[in-house]
Design a protein around this motif. Structure first.
Motif, PDB file in Angstrom:
ATOM      1  N   LEU A 112       0.885  -1.174  -0.038  1.00 54.08           N
ATOM      2  CA  LEU A 112      -0.084   0.158  -0.012  1.00 54.08           C
ATOM      3  C   LEU A 112       0.910   1.206  -0.056  1.00 54.08           C
ATOM      4  O   LEU A 112       1.978   1.281   0.613  1.00 54.08           O
ATOM      5  N   HIS A 113       0.195   2.499  -0.644  1.00 50.84           N
ATOM      6  CA  HIS A 113       0.946   3.617  -0.656  1.00 50.84           C
ATOM      7  C   HIS A 113       0.326   4.478   0.525  1.00 50.84           C
ATOM      8  O   HIS A 113      -0.906   4.171   0.797  1.00 50.84           O
ATOM      9  N   HIS A 114       0.978   5.280   0.912  1.00 52.96           N
ATOM     10  CA  HIS A 114       0.467   6.157   2.108  1.00 52.96           C
ATOM     11  C   HIS A 114      -0.510   7.137   1.482  1.00 52.96           C
ATOM     12  O   HIS A 114      -1.451   7.682   2.289  1.00 52.96           O
ATOM     13  N   LYS A 115      -0.655   7.510   0.273  1.00 53.46           N
ATOM     14  CA  LYS A 115      -1.663   8.350  -0.302  1.00 53.46           C
ATOM     15  C   LYS A 115      -2.973   7.360  -0.395  1.00 53.46           C
ATOM     16  O   LYS A 115      -4.240   8.142  -1.041  1.00 53.46           O
ATOM     17  N   GLY A 116      -2.987   6.262  -0.231  1.00 51.77           N
ATOM     18  CA  GLY A 116      -4.330   5.427  -0.201  1.00 51.77           C
ATOM     19  C   GLY A 116      -4.769   4.622  -1.494  1.00 51.77           C
ATOM     20  O   GLY A 116      -5.738   4.330  -1.809  1.00 51.77           O
ATOM     21  N   PHE A 117      -3.494   4.311  -2.019  1.00 55.89           N
ATOM     22  CA  PHE A 117      -3.783   3.264  -3.065  1.00 55.89           C
ATOM     23  C   PHE A 117      -2.848   2.105  -2.994  1.00 55.89           C
ATOM     24  O   PHE A 117      -1.862   1.820  -2.413  1.00 55.89           O
ATOM     25  N   ARG A 118      -3.281   1.108  -3.563  1.00 48.64           N
ATOM     26  CA  ARG A 118      -2.686  -0.256  -3.660  1.00 48.64           C
ATOM     27  C   ARG A 118      -1.893  -0.528  -4.622  1.00 48.64           C
ATOM     28  O   ARG A 118      -2.379  -0.352  -5.859  1.00 48.64           O
ATOM     29  N   TYR A 119      -0.557  -1.022  -4.846  1.00 50.12           N
ATOM     30  CA  TYR A 119       0.280  -1.281  -5.648  1.00 50.12           C
ATOM     31  C   TYR A 119      -0.283  -2.656  -6.131  1.00 50.12           C
ATOM     32  O   TYR A 119      -0.636  -3.584  -5.333  1.00 50.12           O
ATOM     33  N   THR A 120      -0.313  -2.971  -7.551  1.00 52.65           N
ATOM     34  CA  THR A 120      -0.881  -4.100  -8.050  1.00 52.65           C
ATOM     35  C   THR A 120       0.207  -4.497  -9.169  1.00 52.65           C
ATOM     36  O   THR A 120       1.055  -3.534  -9.785  1.00 52.65           O
ATOM     37  N   ASN A 121      -0.065  -5.602  -9.881  1.00 47.96           N
ATOM     38  CA  ASN A 121       0.889  -6.234 -10.907  1.00 47.96           C
ATOM     39  C   ASN A 121       0.361  -5.486 -12.263  1.00 47.96           C
ATOM     40  O   ASN A 121       1.194  -5.326 -13.069  1.00 47.96           O
ATOM     41  N   GLU A 122      -0.917  -4.742 -12.196  1.00 49.33           N
ATOM     42  CA  GLU A 122      -1.336  -4.105 -13.275  1.00 49.33           C
ATOM     43  C   GLU A 122      -0.799  -2.755 -13.201  1.00 49.33           C
ATOM     44  O   GLU A 122      -0.997  -2.132 -14.267  1.00 49.33           O
ATOM     45  N   ASN A 123      -0.594  -2.155 -11.982  1.00 42.96           N
ATOM     46  CA  ASN A 123      -0.206  -0.625 -12.135  1.00 42.96           C
ATOM     47  C   ASN A 123       1.372  -0.428 -11.684  1.00 42.96           C
ATOM     48  O   ASN A 123       1.943   0.672 -11.991  1.00 42.96           O
ATOM     49  N   ILE A 124       2.228  -1.531 -11.286  1.00 42.51           N
ATOM     50  CA  ILE A 124       3.544  -0.910 -10.853  1.00 42.51           C
ATOM     51  C   ILE A 124       4.420  -1.039 -12.174  1.00 42.51           C
ATOM     52  O   ILE A 124       5.350  -0.141 -12.031  1.00 42.51           O
ATOM     53  N   ASP A 125       4.299  -1.507 -13.347  1.00 48.68           N
ATOM     54  CA  ASP A 125       5.073  -1.118 -14.494  1.00 48.68           C
ATOM     55  C   ASP A 125       4.909   0.142 -14.934  1.00 48.68           C
ATOM     56  O   ASP A 125       5.983   1.014 -15.090  1.00 48.68           O
ATOM     57  N   GLN A 126       3.708   0.803 -14.847  1.00 44.45           N
ATOM     58  CA  GLN A 126       3.403   2.003 -15.342  1.00 44.45           C
ATOM     59  C   GLN A 126       4.136   3.142 -14.164  1.00 44.45           C
ATOM     60  O   GLN A 126       4.666   4.081 -14.570  1.00 44.45           O
ATOM     61  N   LEU A 127       4.189   2.872 -12.976  1.00 41.56           N
ATOM     62  CA  LEU A 127       4.682   3.499 -11.961  1.00 41.56           C
ATOM     63  C   LEU A 127       6.077   3.578 -12.208  1.00 41.56           C
ATOM     64  O   LEU A 127       6.895   4.803 -12.015  1.00 41.56           O
ATOM     65  N   LEU A 128       6.607   2.413 -12.351  1.00 43.01           N
ATOM     66  CA  LEU A 128       8.017   2.389 -12.299  1.00 43.01           C
ATOM     67  C   LEU A 128       8.555   3.185 -13.612  1.00 43.01           C
ATOM     68  O   LEU A 128       9.712   3.906 -13.793  1.00 43.01           O
ATOM     69  N   GLN A 129       7.796   3.143 -14.793  1.00 47.18           N
ATOM     70  CA  GLN A 129       8.439   3.624 -15.917  1.00 47.18           C
ATOM     71  C   GLN A 129       8.140   5.378 -15.840  1.00 47.18           C
ATOM     72  O   GLN A 129       9.249   5.909 -16.131  1.00 47.18           O
ATOM     73  N   THR A 130       7.046   5.885 -15.153  1.00 47.68           N
ATOM     74  CA  THR A 130       7.045   7.233 -14.846  1.00 47.68           C
ATOM     75  C   THR A 130       8.007   7.560 -13.929  1.00 47.68           C
ATOM     76  O   THR A 130       8.735   8.746 -14.063  1.00 47.68           O
ATOM     77  N   ARG A 131       8.463   6.864 -12.998  1.00 45.89           N
ATOM     78  CA  ARG A 131       9.851   7.186 -12.110  1.00 45.89           C
ATOM     79  C   ARG A 131      11.022   7.173 -13.013  1.00 45.89           C
ATOM     80  O   ARG A 131      11.986   8.117 -12.767  1.00 45.89           O
ATOM     81  N   TYR A 132      11.206   6.296 -13.763  1.00 48.63           N
ATOM     82  CA  TYR A 132      12.491   6.099 -14.669  1.00 48.63           C
ATOM     83  C   TYR A 132      12.349   7.355 -15.465  1.00 48.63           C
ATOM     84  O   TYR A 132      13.420   8.149 -15.466  1.00 48.63           O
TER      85      TYR A 132
END
Length: 146
Positions: free
Chosen positions: A90-110
């Motif tokens: 879980l993220h402290h802003k109230g969302f759950r990391y999932t196999n469906e969203n983690i790649d997009q989050l990592l790509q945005t960070r990169y």
């Protein structure tokens, strides 16, 4: 079930501790020695101190957490390491990391890191709000109750 908190900059530790105590779920705060405190923690809460290295807390959490546990972190890298182990992240802003969203989050960070490396200015995270706190509380209560 145990709850592991990447605690150095976690603004919802109080919510985690309070709600977990209601259900008698152990909480492990993992933080660097640079945040050392002599303050006593409530029963059911343990603090593990790690070196101040960049990912020391992340590696310790991944080593300790097991399938069925919960990790609370804002670190996408840590989230990506926990998900394959069957850990709820879980993220402290109230969302759950999932196999469906983690790649997009990592790509945005990169992409943000590459832009900053090339000298571009990027926006930082939005300020943490009371709405974020309540969103986290709602999600957290739902996750630990199920």
């Amino acid at each position: 079930m145990k709850i592991y908190v990447d605690a150095d900059a976690c603004p919802v530790k109080d919510i985690i501790i309070s709600e977990a105590r209601n259900l008698d779920i152990p909480v492990i705060l993992v933080t660097s020695f640079s945040h050392f405190s002599n303050a006593e923690q409530p029963s059911g809460v343990e603090t593990i101190y790690v070196d101040s290295g960049a990912d020391a807390a992340d590696y310790r959490i991944v080593k300790l957490a097991q399938k069925g546990d919960i990790i609370v972190t804002q670190d996408y890298g840590l989230a990506s390491l926990g998900l394959p182990k069957g850990i709820t992240v879980l993220h402290h802003k109230g969302f759950r990391y999932t196999n469906e969203n983690i790649d997009q989050l990592l790509q945005t960070r990169y992409l943000g890191a590459m832009a900053r490396k090339s000298g571009q200015r990027t926006k930082g995270p939005k300020p943490f709000t009371e709405e974020d706190r309540e969103q986290f509380r709602k999600l957290f209560k739902q996750v630990i109750s199920s």
